[in-house]
Design a protein around this motif. Structure first.
Motif: not given
Length: 270
Positions: A146-152
């Motif tokens: 989720t963090a990776r897809q959100a560009g975190a």
């Protein structure tokens, strides 16, 4: 080995046991394959356009084998870029009327390199079910994705994450927000069970220096037998930090894990 036989039995019971079957090309009939005495339509081939047996393709391959040899080599970054790859990429760029082209080994690598696609994790649920901590593992995997897809992650963090010698812990801190912490994995800490003096039990004290910013004490300890002492256990493990003792009133046996998430609760997993 018994465990391998048991795993194979589970695969067979689930109709997931696989074996290799011999197939061969049908010369002059692109898109077909021969299995035994049967000619079958081949729907799982990469030869989408039926060019694998085209005379011009075969002749080009023959000439290249005579000049380049049959070794596939390693990565182009390691062994250097061979001339045929450069020529192919120039031809492709000219054909597509673009500045440059880059050839990947397969579509999977192209998706990973160009689109920053993730890598799938595949595992047997029956095997995973034996791990009492499996829900936490799944939760962590979902959180990272989720963090990776959100560009975190910042560009600096992404560079540091590439270091194979580093370990990290990701923690959600709100809607669409995460904290990323470096994790230190220590070398094995050895406890000698022999008596120090008559009547005085053996043991060990270990010192660990936190090289990172101050944070709650979180750890995962695995107890591994040594000196052939497979029946050993550790009773009431105690930790000392900033003038405060933290004692876990329990007994941890060989090959078990003691996990603390920063509070005063210890969880034991096997």
């Amino acid at each position: 080995m018994k465990w391998m036989e048991e795993e194979l039995e589970l695969l067979a019971d689930a109709s997931r046991e696989r074996s290799l079957r011999i197939t061969s090309s049908v010369f002059g009939s692109p898109g077909y394959t021969m299995r035994g005495e049967r000619t079958l339509l081949y729907l799982s081939s990469n030869d989408y356009l039926g060019l694998a047996q085209h005379p011009a393709i075969l002749e080009a391959m023959r000439e290249t084998l005579l000049t380049e040899g049959a070794s596939s080599g390693a990565s182009r970054h390691v062994t250097g870029n061979r001339l045929p790859y450069g020529c192919l990429e120039e031809e492709l760029a000219d054909w597509q009327n673009c500045e440059a082209a880059l050839v990947f080994a397969n579509g999977y690598m192209a998706n990973s390199g160009v689109f920053n696609a993730g890598f799938a994790l595949v595992a047997d649920m029956q095997v995973l079910g034996r791990n009492g901590n499996i829900e936490s593992v799944f939760t962590s995997v979902r959180e990272w994705e989720t963090a990776r897809q959100a560009g975190a992650f910042t560009s600096e963090q992404r560079e540091r994450l590439k270091d194979l010698k580093s370990d990290w812990h990701l923690e959600a801190s709100g809607e669409g927000k995460w904290n990323l912490y470096p994790v230190h994995i220590s070398k094995p800490l050895v406890c000698i069970p022999a008596e120090l003096q008559p009547g005085q039990p053996g043991g060990a004290d270990w010192t660990h220096f936190n090289r990172y910013a101050d944070k709650p004490l979180k750890f995962t300890l695995r107890f591994i037998p040594s000196y052939g002492n497979d029946d050993a256990s550790i009773k009431r493990p105690t930790f000392y930090k900033n003038g405060v003792y933290k004692t876990f009133d329990t007994e941890v046996f060989v090959n078990q894990y003691l996990v603390c998430e920063g509070d005063r609760i210890g969880k034991i997993y096997d």
